[in-house]
Scaffold this motif. Structure first.
Motif, PDB file in Angstrom:
ATOM      1  N   ALA A   1       0.858  -1.203   0.000  1.00  0.00           N
ATOM      2  CA  ALA A   1       0.000   0.000   0.000  1.00  0.00           C
ATOM      3  C   ALA A   1       0.883   1.239   0.000  1.00  0.00           C
ATOM      4  N   PRO A   2       1.502   1.571  -1.140  1.00  0.00           N
ATOM      5  CA  PRO A   2       2.366   2.764  -1.188  1.00  0.00           C
ATOM      6  C   PRO A   2       1.562   4.022  -0.860  1.00  0.00           C
ATOM      7  N   GLU A   3       2.179   4.923  -0.107  1.00  0.00           N
ATOM      8  CA  GLU A   3       1.471   6.145   0.277  1.00  0.00           C
ATOM      9  C   GLU A   3       1.361   7.125  -0.880  1.00  0.00           C
ATOM     10  N   SER A   4       2.175   6.952  -1.913  1.00  0.00           N
ATOM     11  CA  SER A   4       2.178   7.884  -3.039  1.00  0.00           C
ATOM     12  C   SER A   4       2.921   7.263  -4.210  1.00  0.00           C
ATOM     13  N   GLU A   5       2.818   7.912  -5.354  1.00  0.00           N
ATOM     14  CA  GLU A   5       3.601   7.474  -6.509  1.00  0.00           C
ATOM     15  C   GLU A   5       5.097   7.635  -6.244  1.00  0.00           C
ATOM     16  N   ALA A   6       5.453   8.660  -5.462  1.00  0.00           N
ATOM     17  CA  ALA A   6       6.866   8.864  -5.150  1.00  0.00           C
ATOM     18  C   ALA A   6       7.414   7.675  -4.367  1.00  0.00           C
ATOM     19  N   GLU A   7       6.635   7.153  -3.419  1.00  0.00           N
ATOM     20  CA  GLU A   7       7.106   5.996  -2.659  1.00  0.00           C
ATOM     21  C   GLU A   7       7.162   4.759  -3.549  1.00  0.00           C
ATOM     22  N   ARG A   8       6.171   4.593  -4.426  1.00  0.00           N
ATOM     23  CA  ARG A   8       6.194   3.453  -5.343  1.00  0.00           C
ATOM     24  C   ARG A   8       7.446   3.503  -6.224  1.00  0.00           C
ATOM     25  N   GLN A   9       7.797   4.704  -6.674  1.00  0.00           N
ATOM     26  CA  GLN A   9       8.996   4.879  -7.501  1.00  0.00           C
ATOM     27  C   GLN A   9      10.250   4.522  -6.711  1.00  0.00           C
ATOM     28  N   GLN A  10      10.311   4.938  -5.442  1.00  0.00           N
ATOM     29  CA  GLN A  10      11.460   4.611  -4.603  1.00  0.00           C
ATOM     30  C   GLN A  10      11.572   3.098  -4.390  1.00  0.00           C
ATOM     31  N   LEU A  11      10.426   2.441  -4.182  1.00  0.00           N
ATOM     32  CA  LEU A  11      10.444   0.999  -3.929  1.00  0.00           C
ATOM     33  C   LEU A  11      10.913   0.222  -5.155  1.00  0.00           C
ATOM     34  N   ARG A  12      10.587   0.706  -6.356  1.00  0.00           N
ATOM     35  CA  ARG A  12      11.049   0.032  -7.567  1.00  0.00           C
ATOM     36  C   ARG A  12      12.572   0.003  -7.644  1.00  0.00           C
ATOM     37  N   ARG A  13      13.215   1.011  -7.048  1.00  0.00           N
ATOM     38  CA  ARG A  13      14.675   1.046  -7.043  1.00  0.00           C
ATOM     39  C   ARG A  13      15.252   0.276  -5.857  1.00  0.00           C
ATOM     40  N   LEU A  14      14.552   0.367  -4.728  1.00  0.00           N
ATOM     41  CA  LEU A  14      15.102  -0.179  -3.489  1.00  0.00           C
ATOM     42  C   LEU A  14      14.985  -1.693  -3.407  1.00  0.00           C
ATOM     43  N   LEU A  15      13.825  -2.239  -3.778  1.00  0.00           N
ATOM     44  CA  LEU A  15      13.603  -3.677  -3.589  1.00  0.00           C
ATOM     45  C   LEU A  15      14.638  -4.529  -4.322  1.00  0.00           C
ATOM     46  N   PRO A  16      14.966  -4.266  -5.603  1.00  0.00           N
ATOM     47  CA  PRO A  16      16.021  -5.073  -6.240  1.00  0.00           C
ATOM     48  C   PRO A  16      17.361  -4.963  -5.518  1.00  0.00           C
ATOM     49  N   ARG A  17      17.652  -3.790  -5.012  1.00  0.00           N
ATOM     50  CA  ARG A  17      18.937  -3.591  -4.311  1.00  0.00           C
ATOM     51  C   ARG A  17      18.977  -4.417  -3.022  1.00  0.00           C
ATOM     52  N   LEU A  18      17.864  -4.423  -2.279  1.00  0.00           N
ATOM     53  CA  LEU A  18      17.817  -5.198  -1.039  1.00  0.00           C
ATOM     54  C   LEU A  18      17.886  -6.695  -1.335  1.00  0.00           C
ATOM     55  N   HIS A  19      17.195  -7.136  -2.368  1.00  0.00           N
ATOM     56  CA  HIS A  19      17.253  -8.557  -2.742  1.00  0.00           C
ATOM     57  C   HIS A  19      18.685  -8.964  -3.064  1.00  0.00           C
ATOM     58  N   ARG A  20      19.386  -8.105  -3.777  1.00  0.00           N
ATOM     59  CA  ARG A  20      20.771  -8.425  -4.155  1.00  0.00           C
ATOM     60  C   ARG A  20      21.657  -8.509  -2.911  1.00  0.00           C
ATOM     61  N   LYS A  21      21.499  -7.573  -1.979  1.00  0.00           N
ATOM     62  CA  LYS A  21      22.349  -7.565  -0.789  1.00  0.00           C
ATOM     63  C   LYS A  21      22.054  -8.733   0.139  1.00  0.00           C
ATOM     64  N   LEU A  22      20.827  -9.259   0.076  1.00  0.00           N
ATOM     65  CA  LEU A  22      20.459 -10.392   0.920  1.00  0.00           C
ATOM     66  C   LEU A  22      20.600 -11.726   0.180  1.00  0.00           C
ATOM     67  N   GLY A  23      21.074 -11.680  -1.072  1.00  0.00           N
ATOM     68  CA  GLY A  23      21.260 -12.908  -1.836  1.00  0.00           C
ATOM     69  C   GLY A  23      19.965 -13.544  -2.262  1.00  0.00           C
ATOM     70  N   LEU A  24      18.916 -12.764  -2.422  1.00  0.00           N
ATOM     71  CA  LEU A  24      17.604 -13.275  -2.811  1.00  0.00           C
ATOM     72  C   LEU A  24      17.408 -13.091  -4.310  1.00  0.00           C
ATOM     73  N   PRO A  25      16.523 -13.884  -4.925  1.00  0.00           N
ATOM     74  CA  PRO A  25      16.235 -13.690  -6.353  1.00  0.00           C
ATOM     75  C   PRO A  25      15.734 -12.271  -6.604  1.00  0.00           C
ATOM     76  N   ARG A  26      16.257 -11.675  -7.638  1.00  0.00           N
ATOM     77  CA  ARG A  26      15.901 -10.293  -7.929  1.00  0.00           C
ATOM     78  C   ARG A  26      14.509 -10.226  -8.546  1.00  0.00           C
ATOM     79  N   PRO A  27      13.619  -9.309  -8.052  1.00  0.00           N
ATOM     80  CA  PRO A  27      12.284  -9.192  -8.652  1.00  0.00           C
ATOM     81  C   PRO A  27      12.375  -8.689 -10.082  1.00  0.00           C
ATOM     82  N   THR A  28      11.406  -9.094 -10.878  1.00  0.00           N
ATOM     83  CA  THR A  28      11.402  -8.696 -12.280  1.00  0.00           C
ATOM     84  C   THR A  28      11.103  -7.204 -12.384  1.00  0.00           C
TER      85      THR A  28
END
Length: 545
Positions: A309-336
């Motif tokens: 439930a993103p609070e705004s489009e700005a947060e959704r945009q930030q999450l699109r950048r952040l989630l792949p980075r966190l997956h990579r640092k934790l050794g998890l499969p990268r989201p598409t």
């Protein structure tokens, strides 16, 4: 609903400012009388009984800068002798006729020649020559904690009522950034406000505790802006207020404090403040802090929660950048990742100019296809004109006094819902094709009145007519829906230029970027929006010849 009781006072009346002050007292007493204590009610009653010169002198001092005034500088023809007018104010304890003065106040009130006999001994002890600059005197003596009396032949008054007057001003305006000059600017026609009716029960504060909380927060904000130590300001913060009116300001100050802690590298303190803060963007900043502290598991948990439930489009945009980075640092499969939007790109090589946008507009324009530099003025302006009645609808909690350029709940999540009928009527004109006449009629009727969306200096009637001829109603409806979804964020970031082909009744929006300039996040969000809906938009890359 009763209309505002603020009287129209001509500035030809030498006591116009006194009438304005009386109106504020009447307004506050009638709407907030139950929130005033005995001393405040006694002031309202006693003030009305004073001689007019004394009342006028008090108001003159209240509306001037500072709290200390030289008697010989209080020169007002309509008041006459200031010393005589001050006597009743001194009797009431509203003026202190012999205050002690700190050095900055003393130096502000008196000239170097006037200060010389008073400061001869301290200056000699400090080894400062009498020929030194006044600023050097102040610097040399600033380490002393001495206080001074004004020269005996020049009375100085200390106005003791400023806290009370600030409280009245707050209860009238609902804020402390507006002041008594609003009356004068309105009388002069400098600012024109939309007349709105008020119900007797509508007011910004429902309890005295709400007023106290606001004043407490304002004092903390002043300390923050003055550069006081962050830990001292944070320690002075009250608990989060219950009042939504005060809670919004509490969240804003907490966000600013957290940003300063973050910049100072105090990430744990910053994260604690972000966690308790509801200010837009606080959760995004908390995610950044968790990532910087390498708390990747906690960051991923919070990011996934936000992604639901993103609070705004700005947060959704930030999450699109952040989630792949966190997956990579934790050794998890990268989201598409989502495929990025690709706008049309124009390239121009132009002679160097002061304004890259104006230069691009001239280069792109043709006699058949004029170009206008509109940036964030055209679409919000059309929105503000079409929905004028909705924006200024007298709903509870929106308008508290006659000097509001827009509703107080403009950024509230329920803003649209509270005016659903008015907004539905506006969108219906877009469906019926009646929006053109409605917008132009509003432009002519309301021209010059303050609005949070309409910047009159950037909008001519000819530009509006051309825009309404070339912008399809369904395109306007889509843009207006996005504006309403997040007014605070989406009023900015719109393309710089718009080009019209009147003969073909079509348009194109153009975002201009000069050498080394990059798209900002809010601009990218608008571009993504336009491209996803197949609205004509381009990015113009300019290089200098």
């Amino acid at each position: 609903m009763d209309s505002a009781p603020i009287a129209n006072v001509t500035l030809d009346d030498p006591f116009y400012y006194l009438h304005h002050f009386h109106e504020v007292l009447i307004w506050v007493a009638s709407r907030h009388g139950d929130l005033l204590n005995d001393d405040e009610l006694a002031f309202v009653a006693a003030f009305a009984e004073l001689p007019r010169p004394s009342r006028a002198l008090l108001v003159r001092m209240v509306t001037r800068k500072g709290e200390h005034f030289r008697a010989d500088k209080l020169l007002y023809p309509e008041i006459g002798d200031a010393v005589s007018a001050a006597a009743p104010l001194i009797d009431h304890g509203w003026l202190d006729p012999a205050p002690t003065l700190d050095l900055p106040t003393l130096f502000r009130l008196f000239t170097k020649a006037e200060l010389r006999p008073l400061l001869r001994e301290p200056l000699a002890a400090a080894g400062v020559p009498a020929s030194a600059r006044k600023a050097d005197w102040l610097e040399a003596l600033s380490e002393l904690e001495d206080v001074y009396q004004a020269p005996s032949d020049t009375p100085v008054y200390h106005l003791t009522l400023m806290p009370l007057c600030d409280r009245f001003r707050l209860m009238f305006f609902g804020n402390l950034y507006q002041d008594w000059s609003e009356f004068v600017l309105s009388d002069l026609g400098t600012f024109q406000y939309e007349p709105v009716s008020f119900s007797q029960g509508v007011r910004p504060f429902q309890s005295r505790r709400d007023v106290d909380a606001y004043l407490h927060l304002n004092a903390c904000r002043d300390r923050f802006q003055a550069g006081d130590a962050l830990e001292e300001v944070e320690a002075a913060l009250p608990p989060a207020p219950e009042s939504p009116w005060a809670r919004e300001r509490w969240d804003r100050l907490c966000f600013k404090l957290a940003r300063e802690w973050e910049r100072a590298g105090e990430l744990e303190r910053a994260g604690a403040l972000y966690r308790d803060c509801r200010h837009p963007g606080a959760r995004g900043r908390q995610l950044r802090v968790l990532e910087r502290r390498e708390q990747y598991d906690a960051a991923l948990t919070l990011a996934r929660e936000a992604d639901q439930a993103p609070e705004s489009e700005a947060e959704r945009q930030q999450l699109r950048r952040l989630l792949p980075r966190l997956h990579r640092k934790l050794g998890l499969p990268r989201p598409t990742p989502a495929a990025p939007a690709r706008p049309q790109v124009l390239h121009l090589s132009l002679p160097p100019a002061a304004s890259v946008e104006q230069a691009a507009a001239l280069a792109l324009a043709t006699p058949e296809a004029p170009v206008h530099y509109v940036e964030n003025s055209l679409l919000p302006g059309l929105f503000g004109l079409l929905f004028w009645d909705a924006i200024f609808a007298p709903v509870p909690g929106a308008f508290f006094h006659p000097f509001q350029s827009g509703p107080a709940d403009l950024h509230h999540p329920e803003f649209r819902h509270r005016r659903r009928a008015e907004f539905d009527a506006g969108f219906q004109t877009l469906a019926d094709g009646e929006h053109r006449a409605r917008i132009l009629a509003c432009y002519r009727e309301k021209f010059g009145r303050l609005s949070p969306f309409v910047h009159w200096g950037r909008l001519s009637e000819a530009l509006l007519e051309q825009a309404l001829d070339c912008l399809p109603a369904d395109h306007l409806a889509m843009c207006f829906e996005r504006l309403l979804a997040d007014i605070a964020a989406n009023r900015a970031g719109l393309p710089d230029l718009i080009q019209f082909w009147p003969a073909q009744r079509r348009y194109r929006m153009v975002e201009v970027k000069g050498p080394g300039d990059r798209l900002q996040d809010n601009q990218r969000r608008w571009l993504d929006f336009f491209i996803a809906r197949d609205l004509p938009v381009a990015v113009c890359q300019v290089t200098w010849q």
